[in-house]
Design an enzyme around this catalytic site. Structure first.
Site, PDB file in Angstrom:
ATOM      1  N   ASP A  12      -2.306 -24.087  38.416  1.00 30.17           N
ATOM      2  CA  ASP A  12      -1.034 -23.412  38.675  1.00 30.17           C
ATOM      3  C   ASP A  12      -0.475 -22.925  37.346  1.00 30.17           C
ATOM      4  O   ASP A  12      -0.357 -23.701  36.396  1.00 30.17           O
ATOM      5  CB  ASP A  12      -0.024 -24.377  39.314  1.00 30.17           C
ATOM      6  N   ASP A 131      -2.730 -20.052  54.524  1.00 26.93           N
ATOM      7  CA  ASP A 131      -2.079 -21.368  54.603  1.00 26.93           C
ATOM      8  C   ASP A 131      -1.931 -21.715  56.076  1.00 26.93           C
ATOM      9  O   ASP A 131      -1.161 -21.077  56.790  1.00 26.93           O
ATOM     10  CB  ASP A 131      -0.703 -21.332  53.924  1.00 26.93           C
TER      11      ASP A 131
END
Lengths: 254, 210
Positions: A12, A131
């Site tokens: 990230d 997702d």
């Protein structure tokens, strides 16, 4: 022997720095994406994925010099995702040195983006990130946005088939029920989607140990497995993960 | 030494240039679509990703067809991925003619195939697979037998001259993953994305005297 299953560490990035600190031994700078990517390359990572979690477009531009620098030093495929909204975002990331660009919510808002990006740059560099979480849809999993909080009208399997038809070369499938739990992939979800589409599937969400990675391939039929925290905090190396997979008869690049 | 990477607007050209810089720091590596600059180079690398019809169209639009065909005959020349497929007579992809330097045709991997362990063989063929050299060549120097390289492609070459095949890779069935003829070599995989093995191959190309 044939194609190896891939192990992909995911980093990230925010404002040009790796967040959720990576904890390698003797790392000079725990937030330096270039140094971390190089470490993963040395451990035998098959690809590296950067997920830009920046809040604004200005902040997001900070990833470009990083991609340039990583791609000058690390000679494995680089995927970049986060905040990709238009074809020009895809172009900018590819020009900086990304090999693949991952598109998530913008594809849901405008599915033509997938067709356009794939038409311009080729299916090989377009990843669609999905997702998913359990929901009362046809397959039993729905597609969600906003970190899994907001449902969409799409069933996860139908959406996977739709983006594959539109030219996604690969699907990054994250179980939002499992993400962050360390309980392992949602293997049923992974297998259902992997069997439903002809393009490769990367399983993501929930990895807490090496057996979870093996199960993702053997049970979930994933073509690649993605994990973050088990590698970042030095719990396991990529090499150890590959040895565990090899010991269970999974073909890997050692 | 000057190495030119042919720029026809397709693929990750800078990655190729960066990898060449790494293995040949003394060389001048240039990404260019200028015929004079290409002719001034000692070695040519022709990368490429995407679709063959687009590749042929862009070569035509940029007036590169002639110079590229000339350099394929006169310089140590390395084609990568689409840069291999373009060498052949014909492609199923859009049913277009390639450059026709080598005999053979480019076909799409069939869908719905399964591997020896019952796994579905996805298209594109994406990831690290073994490259099995079928003849000795300095391009393979320093590489372990059956080293893994990174592939990403949906089309492969068939019906080529066996003498020109330099390596095979198995994805359900064996296909040609490298060709070599005289000063011309081409690989279906991406050496610029294949870690140490890829850099070794690029270094071998840079030092190759056909």
């Amino acid at each position: 022997m044939g194609l190896a299953r891939r192990i992909i560490p995911c980093l990230d990035v925010k404002g040009g720095r790796v967040v959720k600190g990576v904890n390698f031994v003797a790392l000079r700078d725990a937030g330096d994406p270039v140094e971390i990517a190089r470490r993963y390359d040395e451990q035998g990572a098959d690809e590296v994925t950067f997920l830009d979690i920046a809040a604004s477009a200005e902040e997001r531009d900070l990833i470009l010099p990083i991609i340039e620098e990583v791609s000058a030093q690390v000679f494995i495929p680089l995927t970049v995702g986060g905040g990709v909204r238009e074809v020009k975002d895809v172009r900018r990331l590819l020009n900086a040195g990304a090999d693949k660009v991952s598109i998530n919510s913008a594809a849901l808002q405008r599915p033509d983006l997938v067709s356009e990006a794939s038409g311009f740059f080729g299916a090989q560099c377009i990843v669609v990130a999905i997702d998913a979480r359990r929901a009362a849809t046809a397959s039993g999993w729905g597609v969600f946005t906003h970190g899994g909080r907001r449902p969409t009208a799409w069933d996860a399997v139908l959406w996977a088939q739709e983006v594959a038809r539109r030219g996604a070369g690969e699907i990054l499938l994250t179980s939002m029920d499992r993400d962050g739990t360390r309980e392992g992939f949602d293997l049923e979800l992974t297998r259902t989607v992997a069997e439903a589409v002809g393009v490769p599937i990367i399983a993501s969400g929930g990895v807490g140990n090496l057996q979870h990675l093996c199960d993702g391939v053997r049970v979930g039929q994933a073509d690649a497995v993605l994990a973050a925290s088990i590698f970042h905090y030095g719990e396991f190396t990529i090499r150890q993960a590959k040895e565990a997979m090899d010991a269970q008869g999974i073909e890997v690049r050692l | 030494m000057r190495i030119a990477v042919v720029d026809y607007g397709m693929g990750n050209l800078r990655s190729v240039a960066r990898a060449l810089n790494r293995v040949a720091p003394e060389a001048e590596v240039e990404v260019t679509d200028c015929p004079e600059r290409l002719r001034a180079a000692h070695r040519i690398v022709f990368p490429g990703q995407g679709a063959l019809p687009d590749c042929m169209r862009r070569l035509h639009e940029r007036h590169l067809l002639e110079v590229v065909q000339e350099l394929m005959r006169t310089r140590p020349f390395l084609g990568i991925c689409l840069g291999l497929q373009v060498l052949f007579d014909r492609s199923e992809e859009g049913d277009v003619a390639g450059l026709g330097l080598l005999a053979g045709k480019v076909c799409r991997f069939p869908e719905d195939r399964f591997g020896p362990r019952g796994e579905r063989l996805k298209v594109p063929h994406m990831g690290w697979n073994e490259v099995h050299a079928t003849r000795e060549h300095s391009l393979w120097r320093g590489l372990a037998p059956d080293s893994r390289f990174y592939f990403v492609h949906s089309y492969y070459v068939q019906e080529l001259n066996e003498a020109e095949c330099a390596a095979t890779t198995t994805y359900g069935f064996p296909f040609t993953s490298a060709v070599i003829r005289d000063n011309l070599c081409a690989v279906q995989f991406h050496p610029e994305k294949s870690a140490a093995a890829g850099l070794t191959l690029l270094s071998n190309f840079v030092h190759w005297t056909p």
